[in-house]
Motif scaffolding. Structure first.
Motif, PDB file in Angstrom:
ATOM      1  N   LEU A 275       0.836  -1.214   0.000  1.00  0.00           N
ATOM      2  CA  LEU A 275       0.000   0.000   0.000  1.00  0.00           C
ATOM      3  C   LEU A 275       0.870   1.262   0.000  1.00  0.00           C
ATOM      4  O   LEU A 275       0.559   2.256  -0.657  1.00  0.00           O
ATOM      5  N   LEU A 276       1.980   1.184   0.736  1.00  0.00           N
ATOM      6  CA  LEU A 276       2.899   2.329   0.810  1.00  0.00           C
ATOM      7  C   LEU A 276       3.478   2.634  -0.575  1.00  0.00           C
ATOM      8  O   LEU A 276       3.584   3.799  -0.969  1.00  0.00           O
ATOM      9  N   ASP A 277       3.857   1.536  -1.304  1.00  0.00           N
ATOM     10  CA  ASP A 277       4.392   1.698  -2.665  1.00  0.00           C
ATOM     11  C   ASP A 277       3.419   2.459  -3.543  1.00  0.00           C
ATOM     12  O   ASP A 277       3.819   3.277  -4.374  1.00  0.00           O
ATOM     13  N   ARG A 278       2.117   2.149  -3.349  1.00  0.00           N
ATOM     14  CA  ARG A 278       1.104   2.823  -4.193  1.00  0.00           C
ATOM     15  C   ARG A 278       0.668   4.170  -3.583  1.00  0.00           C
ATOM     16  O   ARG A 278      -0.277   4.792  -4.057  1.00  0.00           O
ATOM     17  N   GLY A 279       1.289   4.541  -2.482  1.00  0.00           N
ATOM     18  CA  GLY A 279       0.948   5.814  -1.829  1.00  0.00           C
ATOM     19  C   GLY A 279      -0.422   5.804  -1.180  1.00  0.00           C
ATOM     20  O   GLY A 279      -0.998   6.868  -0.887  1.00  0.00           O
ATOM     21  N   ALA A 280      -0.950   4.577  -0.887  1.00  0.00           N
ATOM     22  CA  ALA A 280      -2.293   4.484  -0.301  1.00  0.00           C
ATOM     23  C   ALA A 280      -2.269   4.622   1.213  1.00  0.00           C
ATOM     24  O   ALA A 280      -3.325   4.719   1.850  1.00  0.00           O
ATOM     25  N   VAL A 281      -1.046   4.636   1.792  1.00  0.00           N
ATOM     26  CA  VAL A 281      -0.946   4.733   3.252  1.00  0.00           C
ATOM     27  C   VAL A 281       0.404   5.364   3.594  1.00  0.00           C
ATOM     28  O   VAL A 281       1.360   5.237   2.817  1.00  0.00           O
ATOM     29  N   SER A 282       0.480   6.034   4.768  1.00  0.00           N
ATOM     30  CA  SER A 282       1.771   6.645   5.107  1.00  0.00           C
ATOM     31  C   SER A 282       2.657   5.631   5.822  1.00  0.00           C
ATOM     32  O   SER A 282       2.148   4.661   6.416  1.00  0.00           O
ATOM     33  N   LEU A 283       3.973   5.894   5.788  1.00  0.00           N
ATOM     34  CA  LEU A 283       4.918   4.997   6.483  1.00  0.00           C
ATOM     35  C   LEU A 283       4.606   4.971   7.974  1.00  0.00           C
ATOM     36  O   LEU A 283       4.637   3.929   8.630  1.00  0.00           O
ATOM     37  N   GLY A 284       4.283   6.141   8.524  1.00  0.00           N
ATOM     38  CA  GLY A 284       3.975   6.242   9.958  1.00  0.00           C
ATOM     39  C   GLY A 284       2.803   5.340  10.334  1.00  0.00           C
ATOM     40  O   GLY A 284       2.831   4.682  11.380  1.00  0.00           O
ATOM     41  N   THR A 285       1.784   5.295   9.491  1.00  0.00           N
ATOM     42  CA  THR A 285       0.618   4.442   9.798  1.00  0.00           C
ATOM     43  C   THR A 285       1.015   2.964   9.813  1.00  0.00           C
ATOM     44  O   THR A 285       0.627   2.209  10.715  1.00  0.00           O
ATOM     45  N   VAL A 286       1.822   2.565   8.814  1.00  0.00           N
ATOM     46  CA  VAL A 286       2.260   1.155   8.771  1.00  0.00           C
ATOM     47  C   VAL A 286       3.072   0.835  10.018  1.00  0.00           C
ATOM     48  O   VAL A 286       2.873  -0.198  10.670  1.00  0.00           O
ATOM     49  N   VAL A 287       3.980   1.753  10.382  1.00  0.00           N
ATOM     50  CA  VAL A 287       4.815   1.523  11.579  1.00  0.00           C
ATOM     51  C   VAL A 287       3.917   1.416  12.819  1.00  0.00           C
ATOM     52  O   VAL A 287       4.067   0.508  13.645  1.00  0.00           O
ATOM     53  N   SER A 288       2.955   2.357  12.945  1.00  0.00           N
ATOM     54  CA  SER A 288       2.062   2.322  14.127  1.00  0.00           C
ATOM     55  C   SER A 288       1.307   1.003  14.188  1.00  0.00           C
ATOM     56  O   SER A 288       1.218   0.366  15.251  1.00  0.00           O
ATOM     57  N   CYS A 289       0.749   0.578  13.027  1.00  0.00           N
ATOM     58  CA  CYS A 289      -0.038  -0.672  13.024  1.00  0.00           C
ATOM     59  C   CYS A 289       0.843  -1.864  13.412  1.00  0.00           C
ATOM     60  O   CYS A 289       0.429  -2.729  14.204  1.00  0.00           O
ATOM     61  N   ALA A 290       2.077  -1.906  12.832  1.00  0.00           N
ATOM     62  CA  ALA A 290       2.969  -3.037  13.149  1.00  0.00           C
ATOM     63  C   ALA A 290       3.315  -3.020  14.637  1.00  0.00           C
ATOM     64  O   ALA A 290       3.320  -4.066  15.303  1.00  0.00           O
ATOM     65  N   LEU A 291       3.555  -1.817  15.181  1.00  0.00           N
ATOM     66  CA  LEU A 291       3.883  -1.730  16.618  1.00  0.00           C
ATOM     67  C   LEU A 291       2.694  -2.151  17.485  1.00  0.00           C
ATOM     68  O   LEU A 291       2.849  -2.838  18.492  1.00  0.00           O
ATOM     69  N   TYR A 292       1.508  -1.715  17.056  1.00  0.00           N
ATOM     70  CA  TYR A 292       0.313  -2.138  17.813  1.00  0.00           C
ATOM     71  C   TYR A 292       0.208  -3.657  17.844  1.00  0.00           C
ATOM     72  O   TYR A 292      -0.012  -4.264  18.893  1.00  0.00           O
ATOM     73  N   LEU A 293       0.361  -4.271  16.671  1.00  0.00           N
ATOM     74  CA  LEU A 293       0.188  -5.728  16.617  1.00  0.00           C
ATOM     75  C   LEU A 293       1.302  -6.449  17.386  1.00  0.00           C
ATOM     76  O   LEU A 293       1.071  -7.508  17.956  1.00  0.00           O
ATOM     77  N   ARG A 294       2.501  -5.846  17.405  1.00  0.00           N
ATOM     78  CA  ARG A 294       3.567  -6.424  18.235  1.00  0.00           C
ATOM     79  C   ARG A 294       3.152  -6.382  19.710  1.00  0.00           C
ATOM     80  O   ARG A 294       3.470  -7.250  20.485  1.00  0.00           O
ATOM     81  N   GLN A 295       2.403  -5.309  20.038  1.00  0.00           N
ATOM     82  CA  GLN A 295       1.948  -5.143  21.441  1.00  0.00           C
ATOM     83  C   GLN A 295       0.992  -6.244  21.877  1.00  0.00           C
ATOM     84  O   GLN A 295       0.765  -6.430  23.059  1.00  0.00           O
ATOM     85  N   LEU A 296       0.397  -6.937  20.877  1.00  0.00           N
ATOM     86  CA  LEU A 296      -0.580  -7.978  21.248  1.00  0.00           C
ATOM     87  C   LEU A 296       0.091  -9.176  21.925  1.00  0.00           C
ATOM     88  O   LEU A 296      -0.566  -9.957  22.608  1.00  0.00           O
ATOM     89  N   ASP A 297       1.397  -9.326  21.690  1.00  0.00           N
ATOM     90  CA  ASP A 297       2.132 -10.471  22.266  1.00  0.00           C
ATOM     91  C   ASP A 297       1.841 -10.656  23.756  1.00  0.00           C
ATOM     92  O   ASP A 297       1.476 -11.736  24.209  1.00  0.00           O
ATOM     93  N   THR A 298       2.026  -9.539  24.481  1.00  0.00           N
ATOM     94  CA  THR A 298       1.935  -9.655  25.944  1.00  0.00           C
ATOM     95  C   THR A 298       0.531 -10.061  26.395  1.00  0.00           C
ATOM     96  O   THR A 298       0.393 -11.044  27.128  1.00  0.00           O
ATOM     97  N   PRO A 299      -0.547  -9.333  25.969  1.00  0.00           N
ATOM     98  CA  PRO A 299      -1.862  -9.779  26.444  1.00  0.00           C
ATOM     99  C   PRO A 299      -2.255 -11.175  25.949  1.00  0.00           C
ATOM    100  O   PRO A 299      -2.847 -11.951  26.705  1.00  0.00           O
ATOM    101  N   LEU A 300      -1.866 -11.506  24.687  1.00  0.00           N
ATOM    102  CA  LEU A 300      -2.208 -12.851  24.194  1.00  0.00           C
ATOM    103  C   LEU A 300      -1.497 -13.919  25.013  1.00  0.00           C
ATOM    104  O   LEU A 300      -2.064 -14.945  25.378  1.00  0.00           O
ATOM    105  N   ASP A 301      -0.232 -13.639  25.291  1.00  0.00           N
ATOM    106  CA  ASP A 301       0.548 -14.564  26.114  1.00  0.00           C
ATOM    107  C   ASP A 301      -0.125 -14.777  27.457  1.00  0.00           C
ATOM    108  O   ASP A 301      -0.257 -15.897  27.953  1.00  0.00           O
ATOM    109  N   SER A 302      -0.555 -13.654  28.019  1.00  0.00           N
ATOM    110  CA  SER A 302      -1.178 -13.716  29.339  1.00  0.00           C
ATOM    111  C   SER A 302      -2.456 -14.565  29.283  1.00  0.00           C
ATOM    112  O   SER A 302      -2.680 -15.435  30.134  1.00  0.00           O
ATOM    113  N   ILE A 303      -3.275 -14.328  28.240  1.00  0.00           N
ATOM    114  CA  ILE A 303      -4.536 -15.096  28.142  1.00  0.00           C
ATOM    115  C   ILE A 303      -4.230 -16.574  27.955  1.00  0.00           C
ATOM    116  O   ILE A 303      -4.817 -17.435  28.611  1.00  0.00           O
TER     117      ILE A 303
END
Ligand code: ATP
Length: 602
Positions: A275-303
């Motif tokens: 999407l970034l290649d096609r200019g459909a999304v900003s780099l910052g948004t991709v980074v934020s989303c990837a960081l958010y999903l990385r954050q899921l590790d801890t709560p998923l682990d806990s569950i």
């Protein structure tokens, strides 16, 4: 498995019970939700701002902007830390209070269980529920519950944030999580039943081992060692198989989940890159989303760390709650015995769905009379004694006292009516006073002393602490021998003051000297009461007002000793053979160890 286990609550009943517990501490629970939501919201700020920093740097903004974002990140991280800490504190307090309620409820329910239900289930099942299941539920409430709750709120917020940033990346993240969803679903479908089976197998094993240990003498006497060892081996093996099964479930779930963690992050980076290649999304948004999903590790682990605990504690809670499903004694609204007359009409009884061992017994016991129950071994004397004592209820016909079914009376009322005195008696690790007050909680010290004097237990006055002396086997406690224990039990009978006593081998296991001593105490207790004696020695029958002869579950003769001897029937035969020095009954039939025929013992 010989014992019929106590009931287990259905998932619906468990949910309802959990809702009741939550409602009882609704304020703490609401605080818990609010604190967790605030903590999760504070945790969302950092990845979003990191994305903004990436975009700001890309747009050539200066360090002042980056510093401002960084300061907000630090403040939010601190707020999240404090809120999470407070949420955990509130959660643990909620868990402790709730598990205390469950323990109190368990004690109340165990005490309200009908004696016959406890006997059928055996002490193993009850002990396993009290000592293994309750701590399991407590651990969940104290640790697992709050952790899982916090983790769930975090996951919901994190996914919400990813969707808010970019719906396409949000869909990628959720699709990436499907693997964990499938693995967990596979696990949950099997886990509840398998954990229940594990709990039941543990109870059966505990019951089998404790029954074998407590019945060791009987096992030896009847040469049953091999059978009991085989039965114990089978119970242990069954328990091992059920544990292996739940271990297998865990060994599939955890590795599958570990692999699945990285899938959503990889999916978001791949799709985000395109999407970034096609200019459909900003780099910052991709980074934020990837960081958010990385954050899921801890709560998923806990569950997932706790999901296993949640499953086994769900099964444990069902077993703890199940105690409330056993129907309690209920004489019906406003029904209290009117008088002391005991009537047995058409009573038929079978143990646990087996063949009938009583076949329609009719008998009226008049107030104040002494009735002897005689008959060959296995004729049903003890069984009839249990029906008369309200421990069991006939499946057909009725046994009533003052017009009310005896088995429907609650323990307090029953104790005022009928008490079964057996060779089993128990001295609790407590003071003499509390040991006696079990029978009459409101009794004064003078009444306790009078009861002790009535059964010839003046030795209590000579104890260093008198009524305050601690009894039992522990350090500093005073031990009581067989005769003294029996006297304490009989003093309880005096205090309970029932109008009718049923005696079943009350002195059978005592040595002759002790038995003589105890019989004197017993004579004082019998004074002025209706007495139904299961007569193993026929001189008891000769001294009785009437004799009832049971044979193969039927009442075959009823009358005074002289009448029955003159009639020349079965009783006359028994009397002649006993009088002539021959054994009056056939050889006693063996009972399985752990089968405690007598339960209301005072
Ligand atoms: P005894 O004088 O030997 O004690 P009894 O006349 O008291 O014998 P019961 O103990 O009432 O006879 O037994 C009547 C029948 O019920 C017997 O066939 C016995 O095997 C059976 N029975 C007794 N207790 C149980 C039990 N807990 N489970 C299954 N059957 C039982």
């Amino acid at each position: 498995m010989t014992a019929r286990q106590l009931p287990v609550a259905s998932p619906r009943q468990v949910r309802r019970a959990a809702a009741v517990l939550i409602r009882r501490d609704a304020r703490a629970f609401t605080t818990l939700i609010v604190l967790n939501a605030l903590a999760a919201a504070a945790g969302l700020v950092s990845p979003w701002l990191l994305g903004r920093i990436v975009d700001a740097v890309g747009a050539g903004e200066g360090t002042r902007t980056v510093d401002r974002y960084a300061l907000v990140i630090v403040v939010c991280a601190l707020a999240q830390f404090l809120l999470t800490r407070q949420a955990r504190f509130v959660g643990h307090r909620f868990g402790e209070r709730t598990s205390a309620r469950i323990r109190e409820q368990l004690v109340d329910r165990v005490l309200a269980l009908p004696a016959s239900a406890v006997e059928r289930a055996g002490t193993g099942d009850l002990a396993a529920r009290g000592t293994a299941d309750v701590p399991e539920v407590s651990t969940t409430l104290r640790d697992a519950g709050p952790d899982v709750f916090i983790a769930t709120v975090q996951i919901v917020f994190v996914l919400g944030a990813v969707f808010a940033l970019d719906v396409r990346l949000g869909v990628c993240g959720v699709l990436g999580l499907l693997g964990i969803g499938f693995a967990t679903r596979w696990y949950l479908r099997r886990a509840h039943g398998d954990y229940l089976a594990e709990g039941a197998a543990n109870s059966a094993m505990a019951e089998m081992l404790s029954a074998t240990a407590s019945g060791a003498r009987t096992v030896e006497a009847f040469g049953l060692q091999e059978r009991r060892v085989a039965a114990c081996d089978e119970a242990v093996e069954h328990s091992r198989r059920t544990r292996t099964r739940t271990l297998f479930l865990r060994s599939v779930l955890f590795p599958a989940v570990d692999v699945s963690y990285v899938v959503p992050v990889v999916a978001v980076l791949l799709v985000g890159g395109a999407l970034l290649d096609r200019g459909a999304v900003s780099l910052g948004t991709v980074v934020s989303c990837a960081l958010y999903l990385r954050q899921l590790d801890t709560p998923l682990d806990s569950i997932l760390r706790w999901v296993d605990q949640l499953q086994s504690s769900g099964a444990s809670f069902a077993r703890v709650e199940g105690l409330g499903q056993e129907p309690a004694a209920d004489p019906g609204p406003g029904r209290f015995p009117a008088g002391d007359l005991i009537e047995v009409t058409g009573a038929r009884y079978a143990y646990d769905g087996g063949r009938d061992v009583l076949h329609g017994v009719d008998l009226t016991v008049r107030p104040g009379e002494r009735l002897a129950l005689v008959g060959p071994s296995g004729a049903g004397k003890s069984t009839l004694g249990r029906l008369l004592a309200g421990i069991d209820r006939p499946h057909t016909g009725e046994v009533t006292v003052g017009g009310v079914p005896i088995a429907a009376l609650g323990p307090d009322e029953l104790r005022r009516q009928v008490v079964l005195v057996t060779q089993e008696h128990h001295v609790f690790a407590d003071t003499v006073r509390d040991n006696l007050r079990i029978a009459a909680p409101a009794a004064t010290d003078d009444q306790l002393r009078a009861a002790l004097a009535a059964v010839g237990a003046e030795w209590v006055d000579e104890l260093p602490g008198g009524l305050d002396t601690e009894l039992g086997t522990g350090a500093g406690a005073t031990r009581t021998d067989g005769a003294r224990s029996q006297q304490l039990a009989l003093a309880r009978v005096v205090l309970a003051d029932p109008h009718t006593l049923i005696l079943d081998e009350a002195t059978a296991l005592l040595d002759p000297a002790t038995a003589r001593h105890t019989e004197r105490a017993l004579a004082a207790v019998l004074e002025g009461r209706t007495v139904i004696a299961i007569a193993h020695r026929l001189h008891t029958a000769r001294d009785a007002d009437r004799v009832a002869v049971l044979d193969d579950g039927r009442l075959t003769e009823l009358g005074t000793h002289d009448e029955l001897v003159a009639r020349g029937g079965a009783y006359a035969g028994l009397w002649r053979s006993w009088h002539g020095g021959e054994p009056p009954t056939r050889a006693p039939h063996p009972r399985p160890p752990g089968d405690q025929a007598d339960s209301i013992t005072l």
